[in-house]
Write an enzyme that holds these catalytic residues in place. Structure first.
Site, PDB file in Angstrom:
ATOM      1  N   HIS A  66     -51.299  70.849 -30.879  1.00  0.00           N
ATOM      2  CA  HIS A  66     -51.116  72.389 -31.173  1.00  0.00           C
ATOM      3  C   HIS A  66     -52.046  73.216 -30.300  1.00  0.00           C
ATOM      4  O   HIS A  66     -51.494  74.236 -29.913  1.00  0.00           O
ATOM      5  CB  HIS A  66     -51.159  72.464 -32.722  1.00  0.00           C
ATOM      6  CG  HIS A  66     -51.137  74.034 -32.931  1.00  0.00           C
ATOM      7  ND1 HIS A  66     -52.258  74.556 -33.618  1.00  0.00           N
ATOM      8  CD2 HIS A  66     -50.064  74.918 -32.885  1.00  0.00           C
ATOM      9  CE1 HIS A  66     -51.742  75.799 -33.698  1.00  0.00           C
ATOM     10  NE2 HIS A  66     -50.603  76.200 -33.355  1.00  0.00           N
ATOM     11  N   GLU A  69     -51.073  73.490 -26.862  1.00  0.00           N
ATOM     12  CA  GLU A  69     -49.689  74.439 -26.795  1.00  0.00           C
ATOM     13  C   GLU A  69     -50.460  75.816 -26.416  1.00  0.00           C
ATOM     14  O   GLU A  69     -50.043  76.672 -25.565  1.00  0.00           O
ATOM     15  CB  GLU A  69     -48.971  74.342 -27.829  1.00  0.00           C
ATOM     16  CG  GLU A  69     -47.798  75.487 -28.000  1.00  0.00           C
ATOM     17  CD  GLU A  69     -47.646  76.025 -29.340  1.00  0.00           C
ATOM     18  OE1 GLU A  69     -47.300  75.165 -30.323  1.00  0.00           O
ATOM     19  OE2 GLU A  69     -47.405  77.136 -29.578  1.00  0.00           O
ATOM     20  N   HIS A  70     -51.390  76.184 -27.426  1.00  0.00           N
ATOM     21  CA  HIS A  70     -51.898  77.466 -27.303  1.00  0.00           C
ATOM     22  C   HIS A  70     -52.702  77.863 -25.654  1.00  0.00           C
ATOM     23  O   HIS A  70     -52.394  78.815 -24.943  1.00  0.00           O
ATOM     24  CB  HIS A  70     -53.165  77.869 -28.365  1.00  0.00           C
ATOM     25  CG  HIS A  70     -52.720  78.176 -29.524  1.00  0.00           C
ATOM     26  ND1 HIS A  70     -53.017  79.405 -29.982  1.00  0.00           N
ATOM     27  CD2 HIS A  70     -51.630  77.602 -30.482  1.00  0.00           C
ATOM     28  CE1 HIS A  70     -52.353  79.464 -31.232  1.00  0.00           C
ATOM     29  NE2 HIS A  70     -51.750  78.379 -31.321  1.00  0.00           N
ATOM     30  N   GLU A 146     -55.300  81.066 -37.498  1.00  0.00           N
ATOM     31  CA  GLU A 146     -53.846  80.824 -37.772  1.00  0.00           C
ATOM     32  C   GLU A 146     -53.966  79.762 -38.901  1.00  0.00           C
ATOM     33  O   GLU A 146     -53.342  79.803 -39.767  1.00  0.00           O
ATOM     34  CB  GLU A 146     -53.343  79.811 -36.555  1.00  0.00           C
ATOM     35  CG  GLU A 146     -51.863  79.330 -36.686  1.00  0.00           C
ATOM     36  CD  GLU A 146     -50.858  78.755 -35.499  1.00  0.00           C
ATOM     37  OE1 GLU A 146     -51.735  78.699 -34.693  1.00  0.00           O
ATOM     38  OE2 GLU A 146     -50.125  78.226 -35.750  1.00  0.00           O
TER      39      GLU A 146
END
Lengths: 453, 437
Positions: A66, A69-70, A146
């Site tokens: 993840h 992905e950022h 997040e």
């Protein structure tokens, strides 16, 4: 009765005007390409799916897929950080990405005349992303925010995290997609760079394009832009097959909530892991019998009937890459306890084990599935999502097209059998959330004028 | 795990994006015999149809019975003299047809999505028509739904985002009908009676207060028939009175609610504009640059990308029948709350002073180039035409929108923002444990 539905279904399938076939290609470097034409609007969606997600991770690096992905938005040898999104925005497009346990995908929705441009951009960042320490540190802060927003401040999300960590001991399904906070804090720049090198290669990716496009043209562009990259040696993760559960597992979480809630889960196979795929379709039907619509049993019997629960639902990811869970979630009605809710759910489960579901229920499940099949085609994004997710876990592209046909083969006896085989008392994980008594405290006298600075 | 999910921050996102689209949607409109407005778009490609019947019966019509509009919308279709709750839901579900209802501040609506095969569509419409005009409200069902809603309302008191939102509406709107939560409060919901629901239903679910929207694979003649069937048995009734204009805050105000969360949940707000306001285009375009377009926007750049303070931040106007709110929303760890507040306010005031021509050109290009994306599915088209009809926007609204956007200059934006947004009279809401440094 079944005959009638069968015939109707057949007529229905042959009368779908928009049901285009999927064109399939493969580049010399191993990248898969799927193109589905949909000419209703002058729009196209590009999605690139990488076969990597949190279930590819191991202890200490959870959440890294993840995080990567950022970082994919932080610039390449040609682009500044953030420039990718700005270019897509200027084209009038929308772009974003998502990570799950099984895959990471990037997408842009654009006017069809801009498809080539976004393919060029996406191909560039497949191998040329520049990951700097400064951008990495800032983005780690974003991810911690997040996680706070998604999980730390949400008792229900925390419960789900603990529930999964309890149900899965050695399978990577044990850890959350976003990662544990301590892992997030201790990733290094090298971890992310390594993860990128290891997994982001054309032979580990699938390009999906849906929209007002010509498949041959898409293939040519794909050759031009994605075709330049070298294939890499991709080593599949080690199996880490979940150990067998022998006996109930139970955990409790206390948090700032007003209403208690409960999760119950059972280990079940998916289409990828099943020895007998028919079991998966039977479990899918079982799920719809319990919770497909408001005539399904949980709502009919427990919300409207006995009124034991304020709400109850089931979930099951039939196309998970690894063994998964068949899950129940429920919240008691006022005055009812979690014990009563649990007992009511068990009563429903026992009913499935002892009595075959009715033909009427099967018909309803099929009618629902058939309608959904058409409704899903309203969105080009949804069409692309379905294709990309199937291929990324190793299932054939026509899995969805054959879905209804496979549901139609499910018999009441099969549903009963999978209930008996999988929904066992010795194989359940139960997680309960209880209020910790926290209140939101309106700060009387703290109403201020002009800001808190 | 999306890189960005903004939906929590602004209750608004869906409507934000519902303002523009491309020219080539052929909207047809007419009145039913009973006087209901119809909006229709022929979309023959997929064998399905979306049908909505919408009433000016949102929570702004609650009066003192907060939550009644929402509860009524939820209960329509739970019983008729002919059919029980179970038989109604079974009929729809056996057809694979989706029926649902919803209520906001302005409107309440029932929507149906079904395949157009006659042996599905005909019975689905027959039943939809029956529940719209012949619903009855059984005390036992109301009691059950009240109990379920009360659990949700209690739960809201420990959800920081909901606390921010309720506080914002309450303070901005004071005694205006928009001020209270759409679902009502624990106290007001407890006191709702079947008779009150029945009265509300009879008063507002009437033909002259109804609008029918139809998008799908039905031709004009079929659409006319559907609209007639759905409204034929409604009482004629009347449109409700116009809503009062809300009054803006006369001075800045901060609401701080201590809450045991790791983040502070934050909103900066004032009353914005109504649908059809001539300044809306300039405000909307400016907002797209400020915080309405995700990663292309100034707020995202300043608060997230430069400083890593948030996962998401956005801003938006929420145009309604009368002026809806303008809001900026975010959440950040408690230690950064004061800093985020400062950066947001600075970004807003810098933006209202000036911004680069290059950025304006890029954001215009995004809006104009992105129009086809706004109308690439039946559900999106249905949302737009429903909005156009309810707010009495011209039928060529979609066609005009890109032209209007094209024609707006930086000076227009700065003028509209400086006239309409007052940084010295903003409401700040914080829920959490914000630290002052």
């Amino acid at each position: 009765m079944m005959m009638r539905i069968g015939l109707l279904g057949l007529i229905l399938i042959f009368s779908y005007p928009a049901q285009a076939t999927v064109s399939k290609f493969q580049l010399d470097n191993g990248m898969k390409i799927l193109v589905k034409e949909d000419h209703r609007a002058p729009v196209a969606v590009q999605q690139v799916w990488y076969r990597v997600g949190s279930n590819y991770e191991y202890g200490g690096i959870s959440g890294l897929s993840h995080m990567l992905e950022h970082m994919m938005f932080k610039g390449t040898q040609k682009l500044e950080p953030g420039e990718f999104s700005k270019i897509v925005s200027k084209l009038g497009g929308q772009d974003n990405a998502f990570t799950s346990s099984d895959y990471t995908a990037y997408y842009q929705v654009v006017g069809k005349q801009h498809l080539e441009k976004v393919m060029e951009l996406e191909a560039d960042r497949m191998r040329n992303v520049v990951i700097t320490e400064a951008e990495f540190q800032k983005e780690r802060d974003v991810v911690t925010e997040e996680r706070r927003w998604r999980t730390e401040d949400q008792p229900e999300s925390k419960l789900y995290e603990l529930f999964k960590a309890t149900a899965f001991v050695n399978s990577p399904q044990h850890h959350p997609v976003i990662g544990w906070m301590t892992d997030i804090r201790h990733w290094t720049l090298q971890d992310v760079r390594h993860w990128y090198q290891k997994w982001y290669a054309p032979n580990n990716a699938t390009l999906v394009v849906v929209g007002d496009v010509d498949p041959q043209q898409v293939y040519q562009w794909a050759q031009k832009y994605y075709g330049v990259h070298q294939a890499e040696q991709i080593t599949s993760p080690k199996p880490r097959t979940e150990i067998e559960q022998a006996g109930e597992r139970r955990i409790q979480l206390k948090g700032p909530t007003k209403s208690p809630s409960l999760m119950m889960g059972f280990h079940v196979p998916s289409l990828v892991t099943a020895d007998n795929p028919a079991e998966v379709y039977a479990l899918s039907v079982l799920g719809s019998v319990l919770d497909g619509d408001d005539s399904a049993r949980l709502t009919k019997d427990l919300v409207r009937g006995s009124k034991v629960v304020a709400g109850a639902s089931t979930s099951y990811d039939e196309t998970s890459r690894l063994e998964t869970l068949f899950r129940f979630d429920a919240t008691p009605s006022k005055g009812k306890t979690l014990q009563e809710v649990e007992a009511a759910l068990w009563k429903e489960i026992d009913k499935l084990k002892s009595t075959p579901v009715s033909h009427k229920e099967l018909e309803r499940v099929l009618a629902h599935a058939e309608a959904q099949y058409v409704f899903h085609q309203d969105s080009i994004q949804t069409q692309a999502m379905i294709l990309g997710s199937l291929v990324s876990v190793g299932l054939p592209t026509d899995t969805y097209e054959n879905w209804i046909e496979n549901l139609r083969k499910v018999t009441p006896e099969q549903v009963q059998k999978v209930a008996q085989k999988y929904l066992k008392r010795d194989a359940v994980t139960v997680a309960t959330l209880l209020p910790n008594g926290e209140e939101a405290k309106p700060a009387s006298g703290q109403m201020m004028h002009g800001g808190i600075r | 795990m999306e890189r960005l999910v903004v939906k929590w921050m602004l209750l608004i996102t869906a409507l934000l994006f519902s303002v523009q689209a491309l020219a080539n949607v052929n909207i047809q409109t007419w009145q039913t015999q009973k006087g209901s407005k119809v909006l229709y778009v022929h979309a023959p490609e997929l064998p399905m149809v979306d049908v909505e019947v919408l009433f000016d019966a949102g929570s702004a019509r609650d009066g003192d019975n907060w939550g009644i509009a929402s509860m009524t919308a939820g209960l329509v279709g739970t019983a008729t003299p002919k059919h029980s709750e179970n038989s109604i839901s079974e009929t729809f579900n056996e057809l694979g047809a989706q029926i649902g209802s919803s209520a906001g501040r302005d409107t309440a609506s029932l929507h149906l999505r079904a395949l157009t095969r006659p042996n599905i569509l005909t019975p689905a419409l027959d039943l939809m028509s029956e529940v719209i005009s012949q619903s009855i409200f059984r005390p036992s069902i109301l009691a059950r739904e009240k109990a379920r809603l009360l659990i949700g309302l209690k739960q809201k008191t420990v959800q920081p985002q909901a606390i921010v939102s309720d506080a914002m509406w309450a303070k901005l709107y004071g005694d205006h009908p928009y001020a209270h939560p759409t679902a009502g409060t624990i106290k007001t919901v407890q006191s709702l009676t079947p008779q009150q629901i029945t009265d509300f239903y009879h008063k507002y679910y009437v033909a002259r207060n109804a609008q029918v929207t139809i998008v799908g694979a039905v031709d004009r003649a079929q659409a006319e028939k559907i609209a007639e069937q759905l409204t034929r048995n409604l009482p004629s009734g009347n449109k409700p009175k116009a809503l009062p204009e809300p009054k803006p805050l006369s001075q800045p105000h901060t609401i701080l609610t201590r809450f045991d969360s790791s983040q502070t949940y934050y909103a900066l707000a004032q009353i914005g504009v109504k649908r059809g306001d001539p300044d809306y285009y300039a405000l909307f375009l400016g907002n797209h640059l400020l915080g309405g377009s995700g990663f292309g926007s100034l707020l995202m750049e300043e608060v997230r990308e430069k400083r890593g303070l948030v996962y998401g931040v956005s801003s938006g106007f929420y145009p309604m029948k009368v002026a809806g709110p303008f809001q900026i929303g975010l959440s950040t760890k408690n230690a950064s709350a004061a800093k985020a507040d400062k950066v947001v306010k600075q970004t807003l005031s810098d933006f209202m002073e000036d911004f680069s021509d290059k950025k304006l050109a890029a954001i215009k290009s995004n809006l104009i180039g992105g129009f086809p994306l706004r109308i690439d599915s039946n559900s999106k088209i249905a949302g737009y035409i429903s909005m156009i009809g309810f707010y009495n926007l011209p039928l060529d609204y979609l066609e005009q929108f890109p032209k209007k956007i094209e024609s707006i200059s930086k000076a227009d934006i700065l003028k509209a923002w400086n006239e309409r947004i007052h940084p010295d009279k903003l409401l700040t809401v914080m829920v959490g444990q914000p630290q002052s440094k």
